[in-house]
Design a protein around this motif. Structure first.
Motif, PDB file in Angstrom:
ATOM      1  N   UNK A 208       0.823  -1.214   0.000  1.00 41.20           N
ATOM      2  CA  UNK A 208       0.000   0.000   0.000  1.00 41.20           C
ATOM      3  C   UNK A 208       0.858   1.266   0.000  1.00 41.20           C
ATOM      4  N   UNK A 209       0.165   2.394  -0.261  1.00 41.95           N
ATOM      5  CA  UNK A 209       0.833   3.700  -0.156  1.00 41.95           C
ATOM      6  C   UNK A 209       1.390   3.887   1.252  1.00 41.95           C
ATOM      7  N   UNK A 210       0.571   3.561   2.249  1.00 39.12           N
ATOM      8  CA  UNK A 210       1.017   3.711   3.636  1.00 39.12           C
ATOM      9  C   UNK A 210       2.194   2.796   3.937  1.00 39.12           C
ATOM     10  N   UNK A 211       2.229   1.625   3.303  1.00 41.48           N
ATOM     11  CA  UNK A 211       3.334   0.702   3.523  1.00 41.48           C
ATOM     12  C   UNK A 211       4.656   1.249   3.023  1.00 41.48           C
ATOM     13  N   UNK A 212       4.622   1.941   1.882  1.00 39.86           N
ATOM     14  CA  UNK A 212       5.849   2.527   1.351  1.00 39.86           C
ATOM     15  C   UNK A 212       6.393   3.611   2.275  1.00 39.86           C
ATOM     16  N   UNK A 213       5.496   4.288   2.984  1.00 45.26           N
ATOM     17  CA  UNK A 213       5.915   5.361   3.883  1.00 45.26           C
ATOM     18  C   UNK A 213       6.185   4.881   5.306  1.00 45.26           C
ATOM     19  N   UNK A 214       6.103   3.573   5.544  1.00 40.32           N
ATOM     20  CA  UNK A 214       6.360   3.032   6.885  1.00 40.32           C
ATOM     21  C   UNK A 214       7.837   3.251   7.252  1.00 40.32           C
ATOM     22  N   UNK A 215       8.140   3.525   8.519  1.00 43.08           N
ATOM     23  CA  UNK A 215       9.532   3.765   8.931  1.00 43.08           C
ATOM     24  C   UNK A 215      10.506   2.675   8.505  1.00 43.08           C
ATOM     25  N   UNK A 216      10.065   1.410   8.501  1.00 42.88           N
ATOM     26  CA  UNK A 216      10.965   0.319   8.115  1.00 42.88           C
ATOM     27  C   UNK A 216      11.369   0.442   6.651  1.00 42.88           C
ATOM     28  N   UNK A 217      10.430   0.850   5.786  1.00 42.33           N
ATOM     29  CA  UNK A 217      10.740   0.984   4.365  1.00 42.33           C
ATOM     30  C   UNK A 217      11.598   2.216   4.119  1.00 42.33           C
ATOM     31  N   UNK A 218      11.295   3.299   4.813  1.00 44.87           N
ATOM     32  CA  UNK A 218      12.098   4.513   4.668  1.00 44.87           C
ATOM     33  C   UNK A 218      13.531   4.259   5.125  1.00 44.87           C
ATOM     34  N   UNK A 219      13.683   3.538   6.229  1.00 45.49           N
ATOM     35  CA  UNK A 219      15.028   3.216   6.726  1.00 45.49           C
ATOM     36  C   UNK A 219      15.799   2.376   5.712  1.00 45.49           C
ATOM     37  N   UNK A 220      15.102   1.442   5.081  1.00 40.12           N
ATOM     38  CA  UNK A 220      15.746   0.593   4.078  1.00 40.12           C
ATOM     39  C   UNK A 220      16.224   1.425   2.884  1.00 40.12           C
ATOM     40  N   UNK A 221      15.370   2.313   2.403  1.00 41.94           N
ATOM     41  CA  UNK A 221      15.728   3.148   1.255  1.00 41.94           C
ATOM     42  C   UNK A 221      16.915   4.054   1.594  1.00 41.94           C
ATOM     43  N   UNK A 222      16.902   4.602   2.791  1.00 43.29           N
ATOM     44  CA  UNK A 222      18.002   5.492   3.194  1.00 43.29           C
ATOM     45  C   UNK A 222      19.308   4.697   3.346  1.00 43.29           C
ATOM     46  N   UNK A 223      19.214   3.460   3.803  1.00 41.63           N
ATOM     47  CA  UNK A 223      20.404   2.614   3.912  1.00 41.63           C
ATOM     48  C   UNK A 223      21.038   2.366   2.544  1.00 41.63           C
ATOM     49  N   UNK A 224      20.196   2.246   1.521  1.00 44.32           N
ATOM     50  CA  UNK A 224      20.707   2.038   0.160  1.00 44.32           C
ATOM     51  C   UNK A 224      21.407   3.283  -0.383  1.00 44.32           C
ATOM     52  N   UNK A 225      21.083   4.441   0.185  1.00 45.04           N
ATOM     53  CA  UNK A 225      21.684   5.682  -0.283  1.00 45.04           C
ATOM     54  C   UNK A 225      20.955   6.325  -1.445  1.00 45.04           C
TER      55      UNK A 225
END
Length: 308
Positions: free
Chosen positions: A149-166
């Protein structure tokens, strides 16, 4: 300008563009039974092929469709008995059939909380392209209710993953409202990728949480905007893969949902000589007629809507 519905005190104004129509009618439905017509109003022709009506019938949450009458002949497919979707609809509600869609009057407004677009310089941009549903459908650290879902993409776990990738930017495969092609449905399949646009102004409802879908189109839009706000606050840009070169109406055997019934010759590239078949440059059945300034305007209006 200002096509679609604009709300104001006492109701709203609906503006629809059709160069070749002879009459346009607003049809309003019951909010729970999308087959039950509760009222109707005729639109008046204005300069430039714009049809307009100002009426108290147009209120937030109202479900409506269009009937368009016009001349018969090569290139024209007008049928006043067909209920059509407003191309500028901001929200959608589905009836009982594949092509039974109703536009929903949406009241604009959202608390962006001061968030702004990151505006990453192009030479520093690193894009992660993904499918909105597929990105989080099986993510173990995201609650099941938010999977895909849209909300799932904005979940802290997903945001943290994206930021880890750079990465600096998330590019989403189509999130405009879309439907599977009839030939896929006949085979028990679906269009996973979303390249079969139904409407250029509405987020795809199936990507919202079940809670948002139950609460209606307004909640779906709010969930989408909430996703964008949280991604921006995390410093991540949001880029949309958009599909403007064809629509879900397919070829001459396809369903009449919106554009074909409003002004077929203006919105689609037709084969010279017969004006019955469609030019098909992408193997999808039709090609949107961006040579026409009003079709091009619709695309530009859609782009502005999503950017703002």
């Amino acid at each position: 300008d200002d096509l679609g519905v604009r709300l104001h005190d006492g109701g709203g104004t609906l503006r629809v563009w059709s160069r070749n129509a002879a009459a346009v009618e607003l049809v309003v439905f019951d909010t729970t039974d999308l087959d039950w017509v509760v009222d109707q109003a005729a639109l008046e022709r204005r300069p430039g092929g714009v049809w307009e009506v100002t009426t108290p019938l147009l209120q937030p949450g109202v479900r409506y469709a269009l009937r368009v009458e016009g001349p018969h002949g090569p290139g024209n497919t007008f049928n006043p008995e067909t209920l059509l979707l407003d191309p500028y609809a901001r929200g959608l509600a589905q009836g009982h059939g594949y092509q039974e869609w109703r536009a929903v009057v949406i009241e604009d407004g959202f608390d962006w909380g001061g968030s702004t677009k990151p505006r990453i310089p192009v030479d520093r941009t690193l894009i992660y392209e993904g499918h909105l549903k597929g990105l989080t459908k099986r993510h173990p650290d995201i609650p099941p209710a938010l999977h895909g879902t849209y909300a799932g993409l904005a979940h802290p776990a997903m945001i943290a993953y994206l930021r880890t990738l750079g990465v600096t930017s998330v590019e989403l495969l189509p999130v405009h409202a879309f439907v599977p092609e009839p030939r896929l449905l006949e085979r028990g399949l679906t269009n996973y990728w979303g390249y079969n646009t139904l409407n250029f102004f509405t987020p795809h409802a199936a990507y919202a949480t079940e809670d948002a879908r139950k609460r209606g189109p307004e909640a779906i839009i709010a969930e989408f905007k909430g996703m964008v706000r949280l991604l921006h606050e995390a410093g991540l840009e949001v880029i949309l893969d958009v599909v403007y070169n064809h629509t879900a109406e397919g070829n001459h055997m396809g369903p009449t949902i919106a554009f074909r019934g409003i002004d077929n010759e203006a919105y689609y590239r037709l084969v010279d000589g017969d004006k019955f078949h469609y030019m098909d440059y992408t193997g999808t059945g039709n090609s949107f007629n961006v040579r026409d300034p009003h079709s091009l305007q619709l695309i530009m209006d859609s782009l502005r809507y999503w950017v703002t």
